[in-house]
Write an enzyme that holds these catalytic residues in place. Structure first.
Site, mmCIF file in Angstrom:
data_model
loop_
_atom_site.group_PDB
_atom_site.id
_atom_site.type_symbol
_atom_site.label_atom_id
_atom_site.label_comp_id
_atom_site.label_asym_id
_atom_site.label_seq_id
_atom_site.Cartn_x
_atom_site.Cartn_y
_atom_site.Cartn_z
ATOM 1 C CG ASP A 81 -19.880 15.885 -24.115
ATOM 2 O OD1 ASP A 81 -20.760 15.024 -23.907
ATOM 3 O OD2 ASP A 81 -19.632 16.805 -23.316
ATOM 4 C CG ASP A 98 -4.124 6.679 2.343
ATOM 5 O OD1 ASP A 98 -3.663 5.535 2.410
ATOM 6 O OD2 ASP A 98 -5.045 7.091 3.091
ATOM 7 C CG HIS A 104 -1.700 1.278 1.388
ATOM 8 N ND1 HIS A 104 -2.569 1.797 0.462
ATOM 9 C CD2 HIS A 104 -1.660 2.166 2.415
ATOM 10 C CE1 HIS A 104 -3.040 2.949 0.907
ATOM 11 N NE2 HIS A 104 -2.504 3.195 2.086
ATOM 12 C CG HIS A 124 0.774 7.021 4.274
ATOM 13 N ND1 HIS A 124 1.247 6.244 3.245
ATOM 14 C CD2 HIS A 124 -0.496 6.582 4.509
ATOM 15 C CE1 HIS A 124 0.311 5.386 2.872
ATOM 16 N NE2 HIS A 124 -0.756 5.561 3.620
ATOM 17 C CD GLU A 171 -3.780 5.955 12.868
ATOM 18 O OE1 GLU A 171 -4.911 5.610 13.201
ATOM 19 O OE2 GLU A 171 -3.242 6.995 13.268
ATOM 20 C CG ASP A 172 -1.770 1.344 10.503
ATOM 21 O OD1 ASP A 172 -2.627 1.748 11.298
ATOM 22 O OD2 ASP A 172 -1.902 1.387 9.275
#
Length: 765
Positions: A287, A167, A70, A94, A98-99
């Site tokens: 279009d 993300d 990821h 990132h 958090e994880d």
């Protein structure tokens, strides 16, 4: 003609790579970065990959793939946006705070302040969870607060949002592994919040894919039906576009204009939106594909337009010059719709290579590469792109109501909204939301113009204030110094967030002035009724002490609070009288002092200084206390109180602002006695009766909302009495038990935030 190029159809998306091993993805990432980045030094990215890979080594995604996949996909999306290396590194890292067990301080220590700031910004945004309006009573307010955090992060460093968009894009690409209810929630959140932000920042490469993926999960039947119908006639349409590209290429080349010409595919969500809004079938939308001409200069854009209009007949009213008047997100192009040789309409877009990059990558196209934190400020074009964010923050400051902010913000982010361009009398172009009125225009000029507006002329003719502005209108606002200001009805007419915000702000300021005047009158009336010279009390020291005690920044704020009932004039005057008496103590002669000592010695045995009751009350000079709390004003700890000696029932305790005490006849005032709350910080406080009166506009569910607010605060309701006037004004009298004034303030603040509640006051007798 044998060397004719094969038709290239641009779907406007960032390339989506099929699953590869982490090692292959990392190699792919480095190749992409090296294509555009001026430096060969990739040590920062390499280090970030190793740290992220180690931190996530035991984690798997719902798909069963290693979790590091990821962050790598996110970094690749950022590389496709041609972001700087600090952003790529932050994209890889990132999720680690958090994880995993890794901390922000460790990130800072290994990668520096800049990468740590980006990771921290994204970590905070990970906690945001958008819910649809009405799912739960408090969700709307929470949502507004979360969006504020998002925009604050955005204004602080735009790269935080770019990482978050990347993300979200990869999470949407892998949404099939989530539960159906999670798919719905995430897709709705993406469609209503993230895609519009990508649009506002001009990043169409991310925006179009977020739109289509959201549609896939929110309206799967419509999505797959659309996919099938487009696929059926794909070859026919491509052949048609190829013929136009060939014709256009030949004429452009003959005109001596160097250009890149290709086809553009309209994305699914855009087709779906058009079919739904205009009630058309797919065969009625002409279009689905368009021809795009990309040239070197702006001069070539208009030259190419001339060539095209000579070749094909343009459809009147279908030409848009976004070069002269760019969209809010800085998008620039010439759009024209023409009739082909077979009678079928088609669209052509003409732009420069620089405009094309800006249209695809938005603000990311303007990012300046840097090897280290060089402290340079954003250039002018980047500053212009952040104008929208600054507007959001300005509106936020002008509004204390989270729900109001959310409603205004949602309307401004509306996917289906468009803009209207109009002119000031001097020829300046103003860009307003579609459906705007002269009032919106006036407030876009200046608050003072809107507040003094009495009418408007459009193209030299007087119009009503609810006239809907059309593209190209020249508007003149008529003002008068005698104007009494905006009307509340204007709030139902205006379209722009800016105008609504400024009108609301005017009413807040106007009422403040009225409340200040009312507060002064209440103080003067109170003093006159009691024979107090107010000038003796209005000393700077006394006023400063009052402001400190009640937490106000200036005296006008105190007066305004008295004016609207937040403070009682009796409270303020009694406190200021204490200050005055302390400063003006009577100086006794020697003879008077001796006489006083004699009296004190005679009375000392009969008059203890203070006596305590069992109710947490201290009463001066009384034996064998029988203290009870009056029901007329229900005092609670923290209120200023006074005792009243009753006949045969001991002492009743009242608030000093109780109507019964304030209106006590002079002959009865001798029975008043000083009382105060006992200071018992170590003891558990008891429960005290409180009673409040709520004024609100009546609606279904109002009582339930107020009851829920009290229940959430663990408050037991003792009684509720309600009545509603013919005009729909509800008055509720609610009794409950609390531990003190601070808890009461928290409860009333909570109830004030409930929709339809106008005002709250405590009963005073």
């Amino acid at each position: 003609m044998s060397e004719k190029k094969e038709l290239v159809l641009d779907d406007g998306r960032i390339e989506s790579i099929q699953y590869q091993s982490p090692e292959q993805l990392y190699e792919d990432l480095i190749l992409r970065v090296k294509k555009y980045h001026p430096s060969d030094d990739i040590s920062l990215i390499e280090k970030a990959y190793k740290v992220a890979s180690e931190a996530h080594k035991d984690q798997l995604r719902k798909s069963g793939e290693p979790y590091i996949i990821h962050p790598l996909y996110v970094a690749i999306i950022l590389a496709d946006l041609e972001m700087d290396k600090e952003t790529i590194a932050a994209g890889l890292l990132h999720d680690v705070v958090e994880d995993t067990v890794m901390t922000e301080d460790e990130i800072r220590e290994q990668f520096g302040d800049e990468v740590a700031l980006l990771v921290d910004g994204v970590t905070k945004l990970q906690k945001l969870q958008f819910m649809r309006d009405g799912d739960k009573p408090d969700r709307l307010e929470m949502q507004a607060e979360n969006l504020r955090k998002m925009f604050l992060a955005m204004a602080k460093d735009i790269r935080v949002i770019l990482i978050k968009l990347a993300d979200r894009l990869h999470n949407m690409r892998t949404l099939q592994y989530q539960k159906p209810e999670s798919q719905q929630r995430i897709a709705r959140e993406t469609l209503e919040i993230y895609a519009p932000i990508a649009q506002r920042l001009g990043i169409s490469k991310i925006k179009v894919e977020l739109d289509d993926l959201s549609l896939k999960y929110l309206e799967p039947e419509a999505y797959y039906d659309l996919v099938d119908k487009i696929a059926v006639r794909k070859s026919v349409r491509e052949k048609y576009i190829q013929s136009i590209v060939d014709e256009v290429s030949e004429h452009i080349k003959n005109a001596g204009i160097k250009a890149q010409i290709d086809g553009r595919v309209k994305h699914f969500f855009s087709i779906y939106k058009k079919m739904k809004n205009q009630n058309k079938t797919i065969d009625q939308i002409y279009d689905l594909f368009a021809v795009r001409i990309i040239v070197d200069t702006v001069k070539d854009c208009y030259a190419a337009l001339g060539v095209i209009h000579e070749m094909y007949k343009p459809i009147p009213g279908r030409f848009k010059d976004y070069i002269a008047m760019p969209k809010e997100n800085m998008y620039q192009s010439l759009h024209t719709t023409l009739i082909g040789s077979n009678g079928q309409p088609f669209e052509i877009q003409i732009r420069t290579f620089e405009m094309h990059k800006a249209a695809e990558y938005g603000i990311a196209a303007h990012w300046k590469y840097k090897e280290a934190s060089d402290g340079k400020k954003a250039d002018v074009s980047e500053e212009e792109k952040l104008t929208w964010l600054r507007q959001i923050l300005e509106w936020q400051r002008d509004m204390s109501d989270n729900k109001e902010f959310m409603n205004l913000l949602k309307s401004d982010l509306d996917l289906f909204s468009d803009s209207v361009y109009c002119f000031t009398p001097t020829g300046e172009v103003k860009n307003l939301p579609a459906g705007s009125t002269p009032i919106d225009f006036a407030y876009s000029i200046h608050s003072a113009v809107g507040n003094k507006m009495i009418g408007a002329r459009v193209n030299g003719k007087l119009v009503t204030i609810d006239y809907e502005i059309q593209n190209g209108d020249r508007i003149e606002i008529l003002t008068s110094q005698n104007s009494k200001g905006p009307s509340r009805d204007w709030l139902n007419v205006v379209k722009s967030t800016q105008a609504k915000s400024k009108i609301n702000q005017w009413f807040k300021n106007e009422f403040k002035e009225e409340n200040i005047v009312k507060g002064k009158e209440l103080l003067n009336t109170y003093c006159r009724a009691r024979g107090i010279n107010i000038q003796n009390l209005l000393k700077p020291d006394y006023m400063e002490a009052i402001m400190r005690k009640y937490g106000f920044r200036d005296w006008d704020a105190v007066l305004a609070a008295i004016g609207h009932g937040g403070l009682k004039e009796g409270q303020i005057i009694n406190k200021m009288m204490e200050f005055y008496e302390n400063d003006h103590k009577t100086v006794l002669t020697n003879e008077q002092v001796i006489e006083q000592i004699k009296e004190n010695s005679q009375n000392a045995q009969n008059e203890p200084a203070k006596m305590r009751s069992g109710n947490g009350i201290i009463v001066k000079g009384i034996h064998d206390l029988a203290v009870r709390f009056s029901k007329c004003c229900s005092p609670v700890p923290g209120d200023e109180i006074i005792g009243f000696v009753t006949r045969g029932r001991g002492i009743s305790i009242h608030r000093t602002d109780c109507i019964n005490i304030l209106n006590l006849p002079e002959i009865e005032r001798e029975r008043l006695i000083d009382a105060e709350w006992e200071d018992t910080p170590d003891k558990e406080t008891g429960k005290y009766l409180a009673e409040i009166k709520i004024y609100a506009n009546n609606r279904n569910g109002l009582l339930a909302d107020i009851s829920r607010a009290l229940t959430e605060k663990n408050i037991d309701i003792l009684s509720v009495n309600t009545r509603t006037s013919k005009q729909g004004l509800a008055t509720m009298l609610i009794s409950f038990e609390i531990s003190g004034r601070e808890e009461l303030i928290r409860i009333t603040d909570k109830i004030r935030s409930i929709d339809s509640v106008i005002d709250i006051e405590r009963t005073t007798g």
